[in-house]
Scaffold this motif. Structure first.
Motif, PDB file in Angstrom:
ATOM      1  N   GLY A 384      -3.249  53.761 150.909  1.00 39.86           N
ATOM      2  CA  GLY A 384      -4.639  54.098 151.149  1.00 39.86           C
ATOM      3  C   GLY A 384      -4.840  55.323 152.010  1.00 39.86           C
ATOM      4  O   GLY A 384      -5.930  55.902 152.030  1.00 39.86           O
ATOM      5  N   GLU A 385      -3.810  55.760 152.727  1.00 44.86           N
ATOM      6  CA  GLU A 385      -3.949  56.915 153.606  1.00 44.86           C
ATOM      7  C   GLU A 385      -4.254  58.187 152.826  1.00 44.86           C
ATOM      8  O   GLU A 385      -4.852  59.125 153.360  1.00 44.86           O
ATOM      9  N   GLN A 386      -3.839  58.256 151.580  1.00 42.13           N
ATOM     10  CA  GLN A 386      -4.053  59.453 150.777  1.00 42.13           C
ATOM     11  C   GLN A 386      -5.419  59.470 150.093  1.00 42.13           C
ATOM     12  O   GLN A 386      -5.774  60.462 149.465  1.00 42.13           O
ATOM     13  N   GLU A 430     -10.221  77.228 153.958  1.00 39.65           N
ATOM     14  CA  GLU A 430      -9.158  76.399 153.384  1.00 39.65           C
ATOM     15  C   GLU A 430      -9.730  75.099 152.817  1.00 39.65           C
ATOM     16  O   GLU A 430      -9.380  74.666 151.712  1.00 39.65           O
ATOM     17  N   LEU A 431     -10.613  74.458 153.583  1.00 38.83           N
ATOM     18  CA  LEU A 431     -11.239  73.224 153.111  1.00 38.83           C
ATOM     19  C   LEU A 431     -11.995  73.462 151.816  1.00 38.83           C
ATOM     20  O   LEU A 431     -11.844  72.708 150.838  1.00 38.83           O
ATOM     21  N   HIS A 432     -12.822  74.498 151.784  1.00 42.03           N
ATOM     22  CA  HIS A 432     -13.632  74.765 150.596  1.00 42.03           C
ATOM     23  C   HIS A 432     -12.762  75.045 149.370  1.00 42.03           C
ATOM     24  O   HIS A 432     -13.078  74.589 148.259  1.00 42.03           O
ATOM     25  N   TYR A 433     -11.688  75.779 149.563  1.00 42.26           N
ATOM     26  CA  TYR A 433     -10.844  76.160 148.430  1.00 42.26           C
ATOM     27  C   TYR A 433     -10.077  74.962 147.871  1.00 42.26           C
ATOM     28  O   TYR A 433     -10.032  74.745 146.657  1.00 42.26           O
ATOM     29  N   THR A 434      -9.465  74.173 148.754  1.00 43.77           N
ATOM     30  CA  THR A 434      -8.703  73.018 148.272  1.00 43.77           C
ATOM     31  C   THR A 434      -9.604  71.998 147.590  1.00 43.77           C
ATOM     32  O   THR A 434      -9.209  71.385 146.592  1.00 43.77           O
ATOM     33  N   MET A 435     -10.819  71.853 148.087  1.00 43.94           N
ATOM     34  CA  MET A 435     -11.713  70.883 147.460  1.00 43.94           C
ATOM     35  C   MET A 435     -12.347  71.443 146.193  1.00 43.94           C
ATOM     36  O   MET A 435     -12.588  70.696 145.231  1.00 43.94           O
ATOM     37  N   SER A 436     -12.621  72.745 146.165  1.00 40.27           N
ATOM     38  CA  SER A 436     -13.154  73.335 144.935  1.00 40.27           C
ATOM     39  C   SER A 436     -12.167  73.205 143.787  1.00 40.27           C
ATOM     40  O   SER A 436     -12.553  73.070 142.623  1.00 40.27           O
ATOM     41  N   GLY A 437     -10.873  73.238 144.120  1.00 41.38           N
ATOM     42  CA  GLY A 437      -9.848  73.068 143.100  1.00 41.38           C
ATOM     43  C   GLY A 437      -9.495  71.622 142.829  1.00 41.38           C
ATOM     44  O   GLY A 437      -8.729  71.327 141.904  1.00 41.38           O
ATOM     45  N   GLY A 438     -10.019  70.691 143.645  1.00 39.76           N
ATOM     46  CA  GLY A 438      -9.684  69.279 143.486  1.00 39.76           C
ATOM     47  C   GLY A 438      -8.230  68.990 143.788  1.00 39.76           C
ATOM     48  O   GLY A 438      -7.642  68.055 143.240  1.00 39.76           O
ATOM     49  N   TRP A 439      -7.633  69.794 144.711  1.00 37.41           N
ATOM     50  CA  TRP A 439      -6.199  69.684 144.968  1.00 37.41           C
ATOM     51  C   TRP A 439      -5.862  68.685 146.063  1.00 37.41           C
ATOM     52  O   TRP A 439      -4.767  68.148 146.085  1.00 37.41           O
ATOM     53  N   TRP A 440      -6.747  68.478 147.007  1.00 38.32           N
ATOM     54  CA  TRP A 440      -6.502  67.482 148.057  1.00 38.32           C
ATOM     55  C   TRP A 440      -7.793  67.189 148.785  1.00 38.32           C
ATOM     56  O   TRP A 440      -8.530  68.119 149.119  1.00 38.32           O
ATOM     57  N   PRO A 441      -8.087  65.912 148.988  1.00 37.67           N
ATOM     58  CA  PRO A 441      -7.330  64.738 148.528  1.00 37.67           C
ATOM     59  C   PRO A 441      -7.558  64.481 147.035  1.00 37.67           C
ATOM     60  O   PRO A 441      -8.597  64.854 146.492  1.00 37.67           O
TER      61      PRO A 441
END
Length: 524
Positions: A384-386, A430-441
């Motif tokens: 669940g941590e991920q 960094e937050l915006h980019y990783t979430m825009s790509g759906g890469w993490w989480p």
């Protein structure tokens, strides 16, 4: 694809890079200085909120979304929506109803929490992390946006940090109490929080006795929670500590809160203009009279008014606004709603659009809301941590701080300057980019697929940019945003985009993050 030059690092940073660091987190957003080849196109979508409505909703919510904009329109505009939000008991909030059960420790009693910690079954810090996640998701999913904003404000003003080895036992009920009183009167809120076991434990009132009165809570009550520095003397602090003796918590055993008349100091007390013979062994009524005096003190009115103005208007609010809000506060017996109504009606509020920067929690939550990320209940254990429901806390921490973890008694800052550093800005990119790509989480999430951002099968790039501005930012495209988007993805403004286009296949995260990195998302 057009033959535009390859994107530079500057353009890949999105709107913030194209508009400049100072523009993204600094002063007001300037209107485009040119038109010509970058004149933005227009997509005919749902009716947008007018700028004043967008401004009010942006300040008193965790991010404007198409659904929230539609709600505001149904209520007849932002002012009527705001008034509706001031009565949250009448607003159904089904999305929040089950959240409490996602983390099993949130409703355990103080003694059970302590027993589980000492038995190494579940540590207090883990329970507090779950509480932080819970409040972040309330802000993300909830319909009571004004209530949540004000709960956060007061929970920081009457601050009890979550990172403590003792107060964690009572910290969740403390937050619940603040939420119940967040739109009531400050007198009631002050009385209930100052005598709550979480506050008594945190500021050592739990061990204060008539022979050894502890001055921690007595001092912070005056300095932080009410009249402010320079308004009281050391003798006032001593009397304040004596007034508060008797309130107790059974530390390290049952953690039961109680009032012990045998530990109450008796004798004359004086704090500023408050004085009492203090002859009764039971000092609870004395405490209530004292807190009533402090809550209604003109210096408290000024302090509360200034902090509200700093939070919701600008870092340097005009004294005329502060005086006006303080007057409303006193005229309405410390009631909070009339002060908020006066604030949003004031010309200083209307003139403050674009002058407040989102803090880390606001940025993280509003990014989830803008991208419309679905969040599922996390399973128990390491798996669940991920899940996003848990990972959102670490994302917020990467931006600078997490809810209610500020280590000092003064609570998290409400000014923009504290959250406007280059490192904070890079972390937001960094937050915006990783979430825009759906890469993490990735676990327990539902991201929109790139093609779902297209409103129709074929659309010109500049029209698509305007559509995305409406979806993510609640506003129209500008020449500057259009140019930044074009440079970020290497697509000409008149190029036709389909679901098979390379933009959709490979570059949609760059396009989305360009808008999220812009001042229109980073500020509120």
């Amino acid at each position: 694809m057009s033959s535009l030059p390859a994107p530079t690092r500057r353009s890949l940073l999105g709107g913030a890079g194209a508009l400049g660091v100072a523009g993204a987190l600094g002063g007001a957003v300037a209107a485009p200085a040119h038109a010509g080849p970058w004149t933005p196109a227009r997509f005919k979508g749902a009716k947008l909120l007018a700028a004043p409505d967008r401004h009010l909703v942006g300040r008193f919510s965790y991010g404007l979304t198409p659904a929230l904009a539609a709600q505001v329109r149904r209520r007849g505009g932002a002012r009527r929506w705001f008034e509706w939000q001031l009565a949250p008991g009448r607003i159904p909030d089904p999305a929040v109803g089950s959240l409490r059960t996602w983390w099993s420790g949130l409703d355990r009693g103080a003694q059970e929490l302590w027993s589980r910690q000492t038995s190494e079954i579940e540590y207090g810090w883990a329970v507090m992390e779950d509480y932080q996640r819970y409040v972040l998701l309330r802000r993300t999913r909830g319909q009571h946006q004004v209530l949540e904003v004000m709960t956060e404000f007061w929970e920081n003003h009457l601050h009890v940090p979550v990172n403590g080895d003792a107060q964690f036992t009572h910290r969740v009920p403390y937050g619940d109490l603040v939420r119940r009183h967040a739109l009531g009167t400050y007198e009631d809120l002050l009385r209930e929080t100052i005598t709550h076991p979480a506050m008594l434990v945190y500021l050592n009132q739990a061990v204060s006795t008539k022979r050894r009165p502890n001055e921690n809570l007595a001092r912070e009550l005056l300095e932080l929670h009410t009249v402010g520095r320079g308004r009281f003397t050391e003798d006032d602090v001593k009397s304040s500590a004596r007034i508060l003796t008797g309130w107790s918590v059974d530390l390290w055993r049952t953690w039961r809160a109680s009032y012990q008349p045998e530990q109450h100091w008796t004798g004359p007390v004086r704090v500023m203009g408050f004085h009492d013979a203090n002859a009764a062994a039971d000092g609870r009524e004395l405490t209530h009279r004292y807190l009533r005096y402090l809550a209604r003190h003109p210096a408290t009115a000024q302090r509360i008014a200034r902090k509200l103005a700093c939070k919701f208007v600008r870092d340097d609010p005009p004294q005329s606004l502060v005086d006006h809000l303080a007057g409303v506060y006193l005229a309405h017996d410390t009631a909070i709603k009339p002060v908020l109504r006066a604030l949003v009606a004031h010309r200083a509020f209307r003139a403050s659009a674009g002058l407040k920067v989102k803090d880390p929690g606001e940025d993280a939550v509003s990014t989830y809301r803008a991208l419309r990320v679905a969040i599922a209940r996390p399973p128990e254990g390491e798996r669940g941590e991920q899940y996003a429901a848990n990972a959102i806390l670490w994302q917020t921490a990467a931006l600078g701080t997490t809810p209610f973890e500020w280590p000092r008694a003064d609570g998290q800052p409400v000014d923009s300057a504290s959250w406007s550093s280059p490192s904070r800005m890079i972390a937001s990119f960094e937050l915006h980019y990783t979430m825009s790509g759906g890469w993490w989480p990735t676990a327990g999430t539902g991201y929109r697929r790139p093609g779902q951002w297209l409103p129709r099968r074929r659309i010109r790039f500049d029209v698509l940019v305007d559509h995305l501005c409406q979806q993510l930012l609640g506003r129209r495209s500008t020449a500057t945003l259009l140019k930044a988007c074009s440079e970020a993805v290497g697509v000409g403004r008149r190029e036709v985009i389909t679901r098979e286009h390379d933009l959709v296949r490979w570059s949609m995260p760059r396009l989305l993050t360009t808008l999220l990195d812009s001042p229109y998302h980073l500020r509120k």
